[in-house]
Design an enzyme around this catalytic site. Sequence first.
Site, PDB file in Angstrom:
ATOM      1  N   CYS A  93      13.475   2.160  20.285  1.00 31.35           N
ATOM      2  CA  CYS A  93      13.725   2.868  21.545  1.00 31.35           C
ATOM      3  C   CYS A  93      12.485   2.875  22.435  1.00 31.35           C
ATOM      4  O   CYS A  93      12.579   2.913  23.645  1.00 31.35           O
ATOM      5  CB  CYS A  93      14.159   4.304  21.273  1.00 31.35           C
ATOM      6  SG  CYS A  93      15.927   4.451  20.961  1.00 31.35           S
ATOM      7  N   CYS A 115      -6.884 -21.316  28.849  1.00 37.07           N
ATOM      8  CA  CYS A 115      -8.194 -21.775  29.342  1.00 37.07           C
ATOM      9  C   CYS A 115      -9.331 -20.869  28.849  1.00 37.07           C
ATOM     10  O   CYS A 115     -10.450 -21.321  28.679  1.00 37.07           O
ATOM     11  CB  CYS A 115      -8.189 -21.913  30.858  1.00 37.07           C
ATOM     12  SG  CYS A 115      -7.830 -20.377  31.685  1.00 37.07           S
ATOM     13  N   GLY A 136       0.814  -1.217   0.000  1.00 35.97           N
ATOM     14  CA  GLY A 136       0.000   0.000   0.000  1.00 35.97           C
ATOM     15  C   GLY A 136       0.844   1.262   0.000  1.00 35.97           C
ATOM     16  O   GLY A 136       0.685   2.130  -0.864  1.00 35.97           O
ATOM     17  N   CYS A 143      17.729   1.796  25.630  1.00 31.49           N
ATOM     18  CA  CYS A 143      17.288   0.921  24.539  1.00 31.49           C
ATOM     19  C   CYS A 143      18.288  -0.208  24.344  1.00 31.49           C
ATOM     20  O   CYS A 143      19.478   0.050  24.164  1.00 31.49           O
ATOM     21  CB  CYS A 143      17.155   1.745  23.266  1.00 31.49           C
ATOM     22  SG  CYS A 143      16.783   0.768  21.813  1.00 31.49           S
ATOM     23  N   ASN A 196      -7.498  -2.202  -4.511  1.00 30.88           N
ATOM     24  CA  ASN A 196      -8.213  -0.961  -4.186  1.00 30.88           C
ATOM     25  C   ASN A 196      -7.258   0.160  -3.810  1.00 30.88           C
ATOM     26  O   ASN A 196      -7.667   1.288  -3.670  1.00 30.88           O
ATOM     27  CB  ASN A 196      -9.203  -1.194  -3.041  1.00 30.88           C
ATOM     28  CG  ASN A 196      -8.512  -1.177  -1.680  1.00 30.88           C
ATOM     29  OD1 ASN A 196      -7.439  -1.759  -1.512  1.00 30.88           O
ATOM     30  ND2 ASN A 196      -9.109  -0.509  -0.720  1.00 30.88           N
ATOM     31  N   ARG A 197      -5.988  -0.143  -3.611  1.00 31.96           N
ATOM     32  CA  ARG A 197      -5.071   0.927  -3.236  1.00 31.96           C
ATOM     33  C   ARG A 197      -3.686   0.778  -3.831  1.00 31.96           C
ATOM     34  O   ARG A 197      -2.989   1.751  -3.982  1.00 31.96           O
ATOM     35  CB  ARG A 197      -4.985   1.016  -1.702  1.00 31.96           C
ATOM     36  CG  ARG A 197      -4.441  -0.239  -1.061  1.00 31.96           C
ATOM     37  CD  ARG A 197      -4.719  -0.282   0.425  1.00 31.96           C
ATOM     38  NE  ARG A 197      -4.057  -1.411   1.039  1.00 31.96           N
ATOM     39  CZ  ARG A 197      -4.460  -2.670   0.927  1.00 31.96           C
ATOM     40  NH1 ARG A 197      -5.520  -2.959   0.208  1.00 31.96           N
ATOM     41  NH2 ARG A 197      -3.786  -3.645   1.498  1.00 31.96           N
TER      42      ARG A 197
END
Lengths: 320, 635
Positions: free
Chosen positions: B159, B171, B25, B435, B56-57
Site C-alpha cells: 500500500c 555516464c 536471521g 493501492c 554469528n546470528r
Amino acid sequence: MKGEELTEQETALYDRQIRVWGVDAQRRLSKSHILVSGLRGTAIEFCKNIVLAGVGSVALNDDRPVTEEALSANFLIPSDGETLVGKTVAEVCSESLKDFNPMVRVSVEKGDISSYGADFFGKFDVVVVCCYSLAAKRMVNEKCRKLSKHVAFYTVDCRDSCGEIFVDLQDYAYTKKKFDETTECQLHYPSFEEAISVPWSSLPKRLSKLYFAMRVIERFEDVENRRYGETSSVDLASVLKLRTELCQANSANESQVPDSLLGRLIAGPSEFPPVCAVIGGILGQEVIKAISGKGDPVKNFFFFDAADGKGVIEDISSNA
Amino acid sequence: MAAAATDHQLSAIKGKKVLMVGAGGIGCELLKTLALSGFQDIHIIDMDTIEVSNLNRQFLFRQIHVGQSKAKVARDAVLRFRPKISITPYHANVKDPEFNVDFFKQFHVVLNGLDNLDARRHVNRLCLAADVPLVESGTTGFLGQVTVHVKAKTECYECQPKPAPKTYPVCTITSTPSKFVHCIVWAKDLLFSKLFGDKNQENDLNVRSGDANSSSERSEDVFVRKPDEDIDQYGRRVYDHVFGYNIEMALSNEETWRNRNRPRPIYIRDVPSAALTRQNGNVENTKTADDPLSVSAMVSVGLKNPQEVWSLVENSRIFLEALKLFFSKREQEVGNLSFDKDDQLAVEFVTAAANIRASSFGIPLHSLFEAKGIAGNIVHAVATTNAIIAGLIVIEAIKVLRNDTSNYRMTYCLEHPSRKMLLMPVEPFEPNKNCYVCSETPLLLEINTHRSKLRDIVEKIVKARLGMSLPLVMHGAALLYEVGDDLDEAMVANYSANLDKVLSELPSSVTGGTVLTVEDLQQELSCNINIKHREEFDEEKEPDGMILSGWTQALTTENNKNSPAGGTETLPVGKKRKISESSNASSTSFEEKKEEVAIEYSDIVASNQYIVRKGDNAAWTIVSCHLSRTFLMKI
C-alpha cells in the site's frame, strides 16, 4: 589500526555485526567476562545472544536439576531424557552454548552465589541475575559495588507476558553517536536498593505501572519468604492487601497498580517465550553497549508488556 | 505443569498451521520462539544454503552445516528440543509455482522473515489472493519492524510504495564517477562481467570517445586473452587499457571536464613495484585449492587485514594477482561468472579495481571489508534485533489467530529511544484505496509510444516495478505478451516478435489513451495501466524514458491542505536533529495519541533519496538512514 587485529576466523564469523558496531567494539567484546545466574527463559535468550556476539567468556550458575519445568522456555536443553539425569541446568546449558560459538569459553559456577564474597564478582565485567528474590538482588548488587573495578550489574525478570530489566552501571562514561555527531557522555546510576527506595509519590505520574506491580510481587515473595515465582492466583487477595499497604506508605494512588495487572503477573509460573526473546534481546543489546562503551545505555529500568506492546525505559533514581 | 504460553494463548495456537518464509536471521529466531510457544505445525520455505557469515546470528546452524539447506538444518535443530512437533521444510524458492494460492490457503497465518523486496511483494500478493493474514518483518542493525497485513482490514505490504533500488546514470559509472559506490558499480557490473562473465552480454565498459568507431573496434579485442599470451602480460594489458587508455579517451571529451576535476590516467609503469614483485615470482597459495572460493589474491600477495585500506601499489598488485588466479586456478569458470559477495577472489578483484579507479578520480579509497559491504549490498545484522523481532512476530501471530483485530500493532524496534520507548507499537493503517495491489485503481504510465518497445514495458515496468514474475499483457481482448510452459511455438515466436515492436506499431496499437491490462496468474494479481504518450524525458531523472505513477501519487502529493507544515518536504540528513525538540514539545501523552509517532522503513539500497510520507495531519521526517532502509518519523 590500534590494538591487535581480529583473526581471519573472527572477521569471517563476525562480518555482519562488525558492520553494526565496528572492529573496536568486537575486540572489547572478545575480552569481556560475563556471569549469568538463574537460567530461566530470559537468561537463556540472553546467553545465546552474547555467545553469538562473541564475548570472551560466560560463566553459568543454576544448580537446579534438569526437569520438565526447566525445559519450558529453554531451547538449550535437548530432549534426549536419559543422558540428562543428575545434571544441573547450568551444566546442560553450558554444553549447548559451547556449540554455538567455539570461540567463547563457557563454564559453570556452582553454589549460591549471593552468599559469595565480593572478590568472586571481581572476576567478571558483567553480572546478570535472572528471576532473583529481592534480598538476593540487593546482596549481589552491593557486592559488585564494593569492588574497585566497575562491574556492570543487571537484574532481569519475566512474569507471565511482562518483563523487567534493571541496570546499574555505577559511574559510566560512553560515547554517543547520533545523527553523525559524536559526544562524550557521563551517567550516574543508583544501586538497586537506592532505586527502589525512591518514594513512589515523587515519581512521574505516567511511569510504567509495571514498575509498581513488579515491586509489590517482589515484596510479597520477600515477606512471605517464598522463592521467585512461587506466587499464584490463590494469593491474589494477599497481594492486593500488600499493594494497598505499599501505596499508603508511599502516598501513592492504588490505581497506579491495577488489580488486573497484578492478577496477570501471578497467573502462572511460566514465562511467555516471545517475551523472553524480546527481553533477552534488549538485555543482550544493553550488555553489548556497556562493554563496547558505545551507544545510550538504558538508565535504569526497561519494561515490556506484550499486552500493549510497549518497550519503555524509565529512569528511577533520586536525582532523576 | 510447564505451559509454554497461557491457556488462553495455547487454545488459539492449537491446531493452527503456520507458514514461515525465510530461515535466516529472523527465521532461526522465529522457528525457535514458535516451537517454544507451543506451535505444533510449522512449514518453512528457504532457498538458501548456510554460509559462514550466517553463523554469528543464525544460531540453529554450525560450521559443519555450511553448504546445507537452511530450512532443513533449522528443522532438525529445533526438533532436538521439541521432538514432538511437526516442522515441514522446503529447500525452495517461495516464487516457485508449487507455492501457489492453493498452497497458501492451507495456512492460518504466514510469517515473513525475508531479506528482499521482491519475495516480500510476491508473498504479499499470494496472501491477499489466498486471504491469509501476513505478519511481515525486517531488521537492519539495531533497527527492526513488525507489521500485520490482513486483507481489507489493514494496509497490505505494498500500500505504501517502496522506493526502487538506486540506479545510476550510465555516464556517471562509465565516465564521471564522484563517489566510491560509482567505482564499485563500475568494477563489479562492468569490468568484472566483461572479463569473467558472459561475453555476449551488453556492456558499457568502453567510454565513447569522439571517434567512437575506430576505438571501440580496437578495444573489443583488448579483453580477450590472445592465444599463448602470457597471463602477466595479459593482466598488464587490461590494466593499462581500463585505468590508462580509457581515462585518456574520457579526457579527450573536453566538454565533460569543464566543471569537473580531471581524472588521472594510471598505467602499470606508474606503479612499477606492483608488477616487479610479481615478476620475482609470487608466493604460491599454499592452501589446497579444492574449494575455488578459497583461492585468494590477498594470501598470495601477503596482505592479511581486510579492514585496512590498501595503497595504490597494493591495489594494483591485488588486481593483477586476482586476474591471474582467475585465469589459472578457476579457468573453467571464466566466461560464466557473476559477482558473488561470498566469492573471496571476486571481492578482492572488485575492491582493487574500484580503488584504482577511485585513485584516478581523486575519490577516497576503501578497505576490502567496506568495499564488500557496498558491492554485496550487505545488510548489517545482529542476533539481538532478530530475536526481539521474532518475539514480536509471535505476539502478533497469536493475536491474528485469536482474531483480536483491535489489538493488531505495527511495532518498531529503535536504536535510540523515542519518548522513552525502544519498542514502539503503532495501530496499523487502513488499506490505501489507491493501492494497485489490494485495490483496483489503475496506474498511469507516461511513455513515448513511438519510440519505446513492448519489451521496455514488460522488463522495466511489469517485472521490475510491479514485481510480476510470469506476466501477461493484454490490450482489450488482444494478448500482446504472455509466458508459460504450455504455449505453442507459433505463439512464442509471435510474443517474442511483439517484444521488439514499438508500442504504436504493435498488432493492436498502443497509443496515448490505451488501457493495458497486466496480470500475473501465479500471484493472481491483475491491474490496469493507463498509457499516456509523452515525447521527451529527462535522461538523468528518467533514464528508462518512462514515468509510472498512480498509487505513488497519493503519498508524494505536495499540497495537502490538512498538513500543519503546509506541505511535504524531502529532508536532507542534516536537518534530522530537530526531531527531539519537536517530539518533546508535543509529548504530552502517548497513551492517548497512539498514532502520533510512527516510523516506516523502505527496502532501499544505499539510497540518498528520502521519501517523506504524509499520514493523517502529520508530516514525516527521517529518523535514521541505514544501508538498506530509511526510517521515517511522523512529527
